[in-house]
Design an enzyme around this catalytic site. Structure first.
Site, short mmCIF file in Angstrom:
data_model
loop_
_atom_site.label_atom_id
_atom_site.label_comp_id
_atom_site.label_asym_id
_atom_site.label_seq_id
_atom_site.Cartn_x
_atom_site.Cartn_y
_atom_site.Cartn_z
N ARG A 165 0.80 -1.23 0.00
CA ARG A 165 0.00 0.00 0.00
C ARG A 165 0.83 1.27 0.00
NH1 ARG A 165 -5.11 -0.48 4.14
NH2 ARG A 165 -5.48 -2.71 3.96
N HIS A 178 -8.03 -3.40 -7.24
CA HIS A 178 -7.71 -2.75 -5.96
C HIS A 178 -8.93 -2.77 -5.04
CE1 HIS A 178 -4.79 -0.37 -3.70
NE2 HIS A 178 -5.75 0.48 -3.36
N TYR A 184 -17.83 14.04 -11.98
CA TYR A 184 -17.73 15.21 -12.83
C TYR A 184 -16.46 15.24 -13.67
CZ TYR A 184 -21.43 16.94 -9.73
OH TYR A 184 -22.58 17.08 -9.03
#
Length: 745
Positions: free
Chosen positions: A31, A77, A121
């Site tokens: 990670r 993931h 968006y």
């Protein structure tokens, strides 16, 4: 216990230790830390690979970020979508990355700390550099692929990155018990450094820094400790000192403006707002009077923070003050930690480039091994087609005389003519001598008739010649390390030519800022404290004009110098140090400022018992009395400290401080309990102790009784205490001995 199962006894602490180590290594490797080979964390690697798989190339339309995030989360993931989107956003921000890896379309945040718009968006696609230098040749078995979390997909263990991305884009990450912080660098300089290492693997850090002189931050700025970079790049650890770039411009009315055009990399985000507030605070606290205004005029064209100064201001000294007191000068902590051979390791710049070059040789070896194998297959097929064109009439006769494709193939491969109708015995004899390979026979059977045209046959021979040249080149690359290095260097120079840019960050040796502070003119002032712990500072002329009102309306009036420090003692046993200079000069009718704002005093949990200038108590002693009747004297010099908050006295659990006062051996002290027991003692009976001591008992109290109030009686004074509406003259109380029970009133 079910049959076949076995109960294993183990020490609980050992099991916890093993489990925690496993968890820590999972966080470190899977990670938080980048891989030294491709310079990417798993979430970044998976996001880029997913975009590649979705076909979101640099020359294709943008796709919604939500689609990329969702696909990455579902396939590769299995963590929160916010972490994936955050990684995508950072890879698209040109003010955080040396070379952005993602081409973002929409609001992807700003250098001033504005967050990106929601993923529904924004849109994104790969940058051209990412596609060409990070994701190319994945179809050539260039890296290992491993199963994803649910073994339904395959993902690359590492991306075949052709440039030293760990140094190019840097890295920031917090793992379990370790942190990585790597600055960004210039692509052109990195490529020069890699080429220099390939030509001389024994190159040292000092020699490498001729090609890579230091970090190159996307925000520009100036590195001021050039001489310390050698140590940082040798060990992989240290602190880089940064400054913003400043220009001096002429302002209105003959004034001078200080204009910040580049900021330190560490100021990205909320740091710009904090810088503006810090400059404003310098003015409010009268640290400087040379600044008249500050405005942030930054735009898409770049940073522009304008600081307007007074006419005749000492600009150089003011600049040094800004470097000293604000984040215009800051430090970047370097810890070049990455995952190397499956474990975390802190590396200097030369070892990082060595690992990168070794990785490039590995990639090139696997790539050209695959290309050589394909070229040999192609050669085999082309040889078969050329041979077939020479005996095309016989091939056609075999095909027309065969009953099946398998029969025709068997004839071409092994010369089996049984069951095939030939026009003549000669044809049959010729067919029995054909020895095509399986792959050649398949290609001949699939060959189209137009390939028999003369020009096509000639083109086939040219392709064969090219294939033979490719085989020779690939073999040379694989067998000759110099040839492989030449190919890698050629590719690197291509990236430098197409994507290289000029350095943004200046590297220099600049001495630390020295501020010549103007001496503060000492003057007499009055500090007025009201019952709500609001304080204000007024000049003595104002105080004298309003003396009666000031004493009536204020809880305490402290006459002191504006250069003094005040010691505020609270019922929790703490002493808070307050600089009078931190209190802005006020008008008499102003409300003042909460002490909470100018000290560490907390009005919600503490009550002030005494405020006195350090200069007045330094040579005296203070009397402390607690709720459990513990009392002592403490030398005032013990409170002449630099810390803003210290423990003024030690209190037992559940006890509070009831009284703090300046000691005078001529005084008497009266203690009043909740049950209205009074004990009057000579101040000289109180022993002197250190501030860390609890003290001695001043009055014997019953089990459920506590000290309610303490009075100090100077000679000639006659204070009174209220007991159930009746006034008790304290000076008439008989003077007793310490540790007595007192009298009831």
């Amino acid at each position: 216990m079910p049959t076949g199962e076995q109960l294993i006894r183990t020490e609980y602490s050992e099991e916890m230790q093993r489990a925690y180590i496993d968890y820590a290594m999972s966080v470190i490797v899977s990670r938080a830390l980048p891989d030294v080979r491709d310079g990417l964390k798993p979430v970044q690697r998976r996001t880029l690979y997913d975009m590649y798989e979705l076909g979101i190339r640099y020359n294709q339309p943008y796709r919604k970020s939500a689609r990329i995030v969702g696909d990455t989360m579902g396939k590769y993931h299995p963590h929160g979508d916010s972490s994936i989107y955050e990684a995508l956003v950072v890879m698209a921000q040109d003010f955080k990355k040396g070379m952005p890896l993602v081409d973002g379309h929409g609001n992807f945040g700003s250098i001033e700390g504005d967050g990106a718009a929601a993923m529904r968006y924004t849109e994104a696609r790969l940058m051209q550099l990412t596609q060409e230098a990070f994701l190319a040749d994945l179809d050539k078995d260039i890296v290992d692929f491993v199963p994803n979390f649910d073994e339904t997909e395959k993902e690359p263990l590492v991306l075949p990155v052709k440039v030293p991305n760990l140094l190019l884009n840097g890295a920031e990450g917090i793992a379990v018990g370790m942190v990585t912080s790597i600055p960004t660098h210039n692509l052109s300089e990195l490529i020069d450094g890699v080429i220099a290492y390939m030509k001389d693997p024994d190159i040292n850090t000092q020699q490498m820094m001729q090609y890579i002189p230091g970090p190159d931050f996307p925000t520009g700025g100036i590195v001021t400790n050039q001489d310390e970079l050698l140590s940082i790049y040798s060990t992989g650890q240290g602190k880089i000192k940064l400054r913003g770039r400043v220009e001096i411009e002429k302002g209105k009315g003959g004034r001078t403006n200080i204009v910040v055009t580049e900021i330190p990399y560490t100021m990205i985000g909320s740091g710009i707002g904090k810088f503006l507030n810090d400059v404003a605070s310098l003015v409010e606290k009268k640290v400087t009077t040379d600044i008249t205004d500050i405005s942030n005029q930054s735009s898409k064209e770049g940073i522009r923070i304008v600081i307007e100064t007074k006419r005749g201001a000492d600009v150089d000294n003011l600049l040094n003050l800004l470097y000293k007191k604000t984040r215009l000068a800051d430090t970047f902590s370097v810890n070049m930690l990455s995952v190397c051979d499956g474990r975390p390791e802190t590396l200097g710049i030369v070892p990082i480039i060595r690992h990168h070059v070794d990785f490039q040789y590995e990639l090139a070896t696997r790539k050209y091994t695959t290309l050589l194998a394909k070229a040999r297959e192609k050669k085999e097929i082309q040889e078969g087609l050329i041979k077939a064109c020479d005996v095309i009439d016989l091939i056609i006769e075999i095909l027309r005389g065969s009953k099946s494709q398998a029969q025709a193939k068997a004839c071409m491969v092994s010369g089996e003519t049984e069951g095939i109708n030939f026009k003549s015995e000669q044809s049959k004899a010729d067919a029995s001598k054909l020895l095509f390979t399986e792959r050649q026979a398949d290609a001949i059977l699939q060959m189209r008739l137009y390939r028999l045209i003369g020009l096509e046959i000639e083109a086939l021979r040219e392709e064969y010649a090219k294939t033979m040249k490719d085989i020779a080149d690939f073999t040379d690359i694989l067998e000759n390390r110099r040839s492989m290095a030449r190919v890698i260097i050629k590719e690197l120079k291509g990236y430098k030519k197409q994507y290289g840019r000029e350095r943004r960050t200046q590297i220099d040796n600049i001495t630390d800022a020295v501020v010549v502070e103007k001496p503060v003119e000492a003057m007499d002032v009055a500090v007025l404290l009201d019952r709500f712990a609001y304080a204000k500072c007024i000049d003595m002329a104002t105080y004298e004009r309003n003396k009666q009102s000031a004493e009536e309306e204020s809880r305490q009036v402290i006459l002191c110098k504006n250069t003094d420090r005040l010691a505020a003692f609270t019922d929790t046993g703490q002493m808070h140090l307050i600089k009078v200079m931190d209190m802005p000069m006020s008008k008499f009718r102003d409300r003042g400022q909460p002490l909470d704002n100018i000290s560490r005093f907390d009005s919600s949990t503490e009550e002030i018992l005494l405020i006195a200038p350090i200069e007045q108590i330094r040579d005296k002693s203070l009397v402390f009395v607690s709720g459990t009747s513990m009392l002592k004297l403490v030398a005032g010099s013990e409170f002449d400290v630099a810390k803003r908050t210290i423990m003024a006295t030690k209190l037992a659990d559940g006890d509070i401080l009831r009284y703090v006062g300046i000691y005078d051996e001529q005084d008497t002290i009266v203690m009043q309990s909740d049950k209205n027991m009074f004990l009057r003692i000579e101040a000289s009976e109180i022993p002197e102790k250190k501030k860390t001591a609890i003290g001695v008992r001043g009055m014997k109290l019953t089990k459920d009784d506590r000290i309610k109030a303490v009075y100090r009686i100077a000679p000639g004074e006659n204070p009174v205490a209220d007991v159930k509406g009746q006034a008790v003259a304290l000076s008439r109380l008989r003077v007793g001995k310490r540790d007595g029970k007192g009298v009831k009133r």
